[in-house]
Structures are given as structure tokens and as C-alpha cells.
Design a protein around this motif. Sequence first.
Motif, PDB file in Angstrom:
ATOM      1  N   PRO A   7       0.770  -1.060  -0.038  1.00  0.00           N
ATOM      2  CA  PRO A   7      -0.027   0.160  -0.178  1.00  0.00           C
ATOM      3  C   PRO A   7       0.874   1.075  -0.171  1.00  0.00           C
ATOM      4  O   PRO A   7       2.338   1.331   0.550  1.00  0.00           O
ATOM      5  CB  PRO A   7      -0.656  -0.347   1.332  1.00  0.00           C
ATOM      6  CG  PRO A   7      -0.477  -1.353   1.865  1.00  0.00           C
ATOM      7  CD  PRO A   7       0.763  -2.066   1.097  1.00  0.00           C
ATOM      8  N   TYR A  15      -7.899  -1.288  -6.018  1.00  0.00           N
ATOM      9  CA  TYR A  15      -7.535  -2.374  -5.309  1.00  0.00           C
ATOM     10  C   TYR A  15      -8.065  -3.425  -5.942  1.00  0.00           C
ATOM     11  O   TYR A  15      -9.356  -3.422  -6.223  1.00  0.00           O
ATOM     12  CB  TYR A  15      -8.270  -2.001  -3.869  1.00  0.00           C
ATOM     13  CG  TYR A  15      -7.529  -3.011  -2.798  1.00  0.00           C
ATOM     14  CD1 TYR A  15      -6.823  -2.523  -1.698  1.00  0.00           C
ATOM     15  CD2 TYR A  15      -7.835  -4.209  -2.761  1.00  0.00           C
ATOM     16  CE1 TYR A  15      -6.422  -3.199  -0.611  1.00  0.00           C
ATOM     17  CE2 TYR A  15      -7.272  -5.207  -1.843  1.00  0.00           C
ATOM     18  CZ  TYR A  15      -6.580  -4.570  -0.943  1.00  0.00           C
ATOM     19  OH  TYR A  15      -6.007  -5.466   0.318  1.00  0.00           O
ATOM     20  N   LEU A  42      -3.166  -1.928  -6.582  1.00  0.00           N
ATOM     21  CA  LEU A  42      -2.692  -2.386  -5.372  1.00  0.00           C
ATOM     22  C   LEU A  42      -3.354  -3.840  -5.286  1.00  0.00           C
ATOM     23  O   LEU A  42      -4.582  -4.115  -5.149  1.00  0.00           O
ATOM     24  CB  LEU A  42      -3.289  -1.783  -4.211  1.00  0.00           C
ATOM     25  CG  LEU A  42      -2.936  -2.275  -2.805  1.00  0.00           C
ATOM     26  CD1 LEU A  42      -1.355  -2.366  -2.747  1.00  0.00           C
ATOM     27  CD2 LEU A  42      -3.439  -1.214  -1.691  1.00  0.00           C
ATOM     28  N   GLN A  44      -2.976  -7.088  -2.828  1.00  0.00           N
ATOM     29  CA  GLN A  44      -2.269  -7.753  -1.821  1.00  0.00           C
ATOM     30  C   GLN A  44      -2.895  -9.521  -1.741  1.00  0.00           C
ATOM     31  O   GLN A  44      -3.896  -9.610  -2.188  1.00  0.00           O
ATOM     32  CB  GLN A  44      -2.794  -6.974  -0.624  1.00  0.00           C
ATOM     33  CG  GLN A  44      -2.072  -5.783  -0.299  1.00  0.00           C
ATOM     34  CD  GLN A  44      -2.360  -4.797   0.856  1.00  0.00           C
ATOM     35  OE1 GLN A  44      -3.441  -4.601   1.189  1.00  0.00           O
ATOM     36  NE2 GLN A  44      -1.234  -4.713   1.628  1.00  0.00           N
ATOM     37  N   SER A  68      -7.881   0.797   3.747  1.00  0.00           N
ATOM     38  CA  SER A  68      -6.977   1.325   2.775  1.00  0.00           C
ATOM     39  C   SER A  68      -7.521   2.847   2.155  1.00  0.00           C
ATOM     40  O   SER A  68      -6.825   3.357   1.608  1.00  0.00           O
ATOM     41  CB  SER A  68      -6.998   0.398   1.354  1.00  0.00           C
ATOM     42  OG  SER A  68      -8.391   0.364   0.797  1.00  0.00           O
ATOM     43  N   CYS A  70      -9.287   3.135  -0.330  1.00  0.00           N
ATOM     44  CA  CYS A  70      -9.740   2.956  -1.474  1.00  0.00           C
ATOM     45  C   CYS A  70     -11.058   3.008  -1.835  1.00  0.00           C
ATOM     46  O   CYS A  70     -11.841   2.383  -1.274  1.00  0.00           O
ATOM     47  CB  CYS A  70      -8.982   1.392  -2.233  1.00  0.00           C
ATOM     48  SG  CYS A  70      -7.365   1.562  -2.271  1.00  0.00           S
TER      49      CYS A  70
END
Length: 188
Positions: A7, A15, A42, A44, A68, A70
Motif C-alpha cells: 500500500p 484495489y 494494489l 495484496q 485502505s 480505496c
Amino acid sequence: MKVSDTPGGDSVVAYVITGNGRAEYEILPPLAKKYNGKKTLLFQKTPIPRKITGLKVLRSIKVVHKISGCTTYLVLLDREHFTDFKLKEVSSKIFGEYKIEGNNPYLITAHNFRIILVILGDKKCIEKNIAHLIFLEFNERIEPEKGAIRKFLRESKIKKRSKLIEIASKENLEIAFNSLVKALEMLE
């Protein structure tokens, strides 16, 4: 476009969340790289519990948003976990009010969220897209199954799905991964 698992940074445009599977982690970074730009996705690997699959991953958007900040999401799902009816049913339960536009990729707007939903595979899963790319690149028909794809990649000395994406022509990627490419273009 870059894909990062860390991040931070002003250039993050979305995301990425997947419905299940691990192939997306190998496919998306080299595919996004082919679409030049300064923006970042992003992606993850661990924030969403493994038991949440299919359209139920839309539930995680509110949680991820709290963590986040987002507001734009790229959600990747295999066809086996999707129907239009399920999309409307799940969206209604999670968001209450929402709007759906397009047809793979779908653009879902709800509250302050913008969700680009990409359905992979024509009947089941992303392996169909990978098998189609192998046919386009090598004129070799293989079953759209993990084992057949691994065998082809091993025998052709490509070894990894990510390497296949790296060496594939942009034109063939646009055919084999049409909805994902359209989503990347929307984000770029």
C-alpha cells in the motif's frame, strides 16, 4: 500499469480483489505491464479470508475501504461463480442501492464505491483464457485445465503462466483476456 502488493503511493487507481484461485496473481502483473502508464493496481495476497469466494468477495469491499481508503476496485471472478441474477442479489444485499453498467467488464457503482467486475473463462475459470492464449500463440489446442496448462508450459520450456503472458503478443492477449484488458484500459 504496475501491480504492487504494498500500500501507499498517489498513483494507486484500484484495489484488486479476486474471488478465488491463485492464477490471477501470476496473470495480472505481466498483463498490466503491457499497458504502459504511471498508474498502479494494489493487489495484496492476504487481506481477504480464503473461505470467501465468488461474488461474496464484494462483502470485503467495505472492510478493505476502512483499512485502505480505496474507493475503486477491480474484482476478478471465475465464470463458475457468476450469474447476472447472483450479481444483482449479492449487490442488493451488500450495497442496498447500486447501479450496474456494461457486460464484462461490469461497472458497479454503489455509495462512494466504483467496482469494475471482470468475469474470467467462458464456462468455468481463467484456465480457459490461458488455454485460448496458448492456442493463439502456438496453434496448440490443450484442455483448459491446470494440469494440461502446467504440462504444456513445462514441455515448451516457458514454465510459468507469468512468462507466457510476458512473451505473448498484445493482440493475442486482447483476444484471450478481452474483458480484463478492457478493464485495465478503463482504469488507465
